[in-house]
Design a protein around this motif. Structure first.
Motif, mmCIF file in Angstrom:
data_model
loop_
_atom_site.group_PDB
_atom_site.id
_atom_site.type_symbol
_atom_site.label_atom_id
_atom_site.label_comp_id
_atom_site.label_asym_id
_atom_site.label_seq_id
_atom_site.Cartn_x
_atom_site.Cartn_y
_atom_site.Cartn_z
ATOM 1 N N THR A 25 1.159 2.553 -3.448
ATOM 2 C CA THR A 25 0.303 1.664 -2.898
ATOM 3 C C THR A 25 0.767 1.445 -1.211
ATOM 4 O O THR A 25 2.010 1.704 -1.860
ATOM 5 N N ALA A 26 0.655 0.933 -0.619
ATOM 6 C CA ALA A 26 1.271 0.143 0.742
ATOM 7 C C ALA A 26 0.995 -0.930 1.356
ATOM 8 O O ALA A 26 0.103 -1.098 1.244
ATOM 9 N N LEU A 27 2.821 -1.784 1.445
ATOM 10 C CA LEU A 27 2.368 -2.568 2.267
ATOM 11 C C LEU A 27 1.794 -2.791 3.980
ATOM 12 O O LEU A 27 2.953 -2.511 4.455
ATOM 13 N N VAL A 28 1.587 -3.433 4.273
ATOM 14 C CA VAL A 28 1.146 -3.883 5.687
ATOM 15 C C VAL A 28 1.200 -5.408 5.724
ATOM 16 O O VAL A 28 0.629 -5.707 5.538
ATOM 17 N N VAL A 29 2.264 -4.675 6.844
ATOM 18 C CA VAL A 29 2.330 -5.786 7.379
ATOM 19 C C VAL A 29 1.752 -6.336 9.290
ATOM 20 O O VAL A 29 2.199 -5.593 10.248
ATOM 21 N N ALA A 54 7.471 -15.722 2.891
ATOM 22 C CA ALA A 54 6.580 -14.528 0.623
ATOM 23 C C ALA A 54 7.102 -13.026 1.898
ATOM 24 O O ALA A 54 7.282 -12.324 1.360
ATOM 25 N N ILE A 55 6.685 -12.538 3.092
ATOM 26 C CA ILE A 55 6.389 -11.731 4.054
ATOM 27 C C ILE A 55 7.697 -11.065 3.510
ATOM 28 O O ILE A 55 8.301 -9.694 3.122
ATOM 29 N N HIS A 56 9.023 -11.096 3.743
ATOM 30 C CA HIS A 56 10.363 -11.063 2.851
ATOM 31 C C HIS A 56 10.239 -10.255 1.673
ATOM 32 O O HIS A 56 10.896 -9.538 1.563
ATOM 33 N N HIS A 57 9.682 -11.562 1.018
ATOM 34 C CA HIS A 57 10.195 -10.882 -0.176
ATOM 35 C C HIS A 57 9.110 -9.774 -0.486
ATOM 36 O O HIS A 57 9.653 -8.948 -1.307
ATOM 37 N N TRP A 132 -0.476 9.843 1.971
ATOM 38 C CA TRP A 132 0.363 9.121 1.635
ATOM 39 C C TRP A 132 -0.242 9.738 -0.502
ATOM 40 O O TRP A 132 -0.182 9.195 -1.431
ATOM 41 N N ASP A 133 -1.732 9.875 -0.473
ATOM 42 C CA ASP A 133 -2.064 9.227 -1.586
ATOM 43 C C ASP A 133 -2.031 7.858 -1.956
ATOM 44 O O ASP A 133 -2.464 7.947 -3.068
ATOM 45 N N THR A 134 -2.724 6.796 -1.082
ATOM 46 C CA THR A 134 -2.621 5.989 -1.446
ATOM 47 C C THR A 134 -3.418 5.165 -1.772
ATOM 48 O O THR A 134 -5.019 5.852 -1.081
ATOM 49 N N LYS A 135 -3.593 4.553 -2.685
ATOM 50 C CA LYS A 135 -5.256 3.922 -3.842
ATOM 51 C C LYS A 135 -5.432 2.348 -2.882
ATOM 52 O O LYS A 135 -6.708 1.545 -2.766
ATOM 53 N N THR A 136 -3.958 1.622 -3.112
ATOM 54 C CA THR A 136 -4.183 0.196 -2.207
ATOM 55 C C THR A 136 -3.124 -0.218 -1.626
ATOM 56 O O THR A 136 -1.972 0.640 -1.269
ATOM 57 N N LEU A 137 -3.738 -1.517 -0.738
ATOM 58 C CA LEU A 137 -3.124 -2.151 0.304
ATOM 59 C C LEU A 137 -3.141 -3.551 -0.024
ATOM 60 O O LEU A 137 -3.536 -3.462 -0.267
ATOM 61 N N ILE A 138 -1.770 -3.595 0.268
ATOM 62 C CA ILE A 138 -1.094 -5.520 -0.239
ATOM 63 C C ILE A 138 -1.035 -5.646 1.949
ATOM 64 O O ILE A 138 -0.266 -4.521 1.994
ATOM 65 N N VAL A 139 -2.043 -6.875 2.025
ATOM 66 C CA VAL A 139 -2.224 -6.559 3.693
ATOM 67 C C VAL A 139 -1.996 -8.074 3.897
ATOM 68 O O VAL A 139 -2.350 -8.847 3.096
ATOM 69 N N CYS A 140 -0.949 -8.452 4.928
ATOM 70 C CA CYS A 140 -0.077 -9.940 4.891
ATOM 71 C C CYS A 140 0.404 -9.925 6.619
ATOM 72 O O CYS A 140 -0.291 -8.959 7.143
#
Length: 201
Positions: A25-29, A54-57, A132-140
């Motif tokens: 998973t990757a977090l995309v800010v 929320a993004i900081h969390h 990175w073999d990423t499957k999921t993106l958390i987008v905020c």
């Protein structure tokens, strides 16, 4: 006669919790830059500053679990045609272009300088996600129906699973936020939740 119409956004599911594998998973800010977030910014989104906690969390969750972190940085220079639409903003090297201090990228975190709404357009983002073999993106981030939406849409079209934490996304208008979240859930089979609902496996 006014052209104003009232519409109702169809319901969509907001999941109480979502479990992700941090190794895939990757977090995309997206575009949490002074011009969009801070008082005095050229294109300030009034609700954007309120999403910082929320993004900081989410950043803490990502960093503590070893999840990859990506920041997008809207980047423009003299003569950019986007300024004809929005006026001057995010001029490279300016105060407005910089990511807000509260969410500063750490050493080793990827910063994608993008020239359009979509963070995949003309950038090396997909290269790193595949590496990175990423499957999921958390987008905020901001703006919900512009850069967040087109980045999430582009990710979904590339068959990444997309998660949007609604309290970590801001828009210029509540309708824009709700319609974008609904489109992500309905059209792209994305998952809408809240920042505290994201759990790592």
């Amino acid at each position: 006669m006014s052209g104003r119409r009232e519409v109702v956004v169809p319901e969509y599911e907001v999941r109480e919790s979502v479990r992700v594998d941090p190794s895939r998973t990757a977090l995309v800010v997206v575009d949490m830059q002074n011009d969009f977030v801070k008082e005095g910014g050229a294109l300030r989104v009034p609700d954007a500053e309120g999403t910082i906690p929320a993004i900081h969390h989410l950043l803490e969750v990502a960093r503590d679990s070893g999840m990859k972190v990506v920041f997008t940085q809207d980047t423009h220079a003299e003569g950019d045609p986007e300024w004809e639409i929005w006026g001057e903003h995010a001029r490279e090297g300016s105060w407005g272009w910089r990511i807000v201090d509260e969410l500063s990228p750490r050493e080793g975190e990827l910063v994608i300088r993008k020239v359009r709404y979509d963070a995949f357009y003309g950038t090396h983002l997909e290269h790193f996600l595949r590496l990175w073999d990423t499957k999921t993106l958390i987008v905020c981030g901001t703006v919900a129906n512009i850069c967040v939406h087109y980045t999430a849409a582009s990710a979904a079209l590339r068959w990444f699973e997309v998660v949007l934490p609604r309290d970590a996304v801001s828009a210029l208008d509540p309708f824009d936020l709700e319609s974008s979240l609904r489109q992500t859930a309905f059209l792209f089979a994305g998952t809408v939740t809240r920042s505290r609902g994201i759990e790592v496996a």
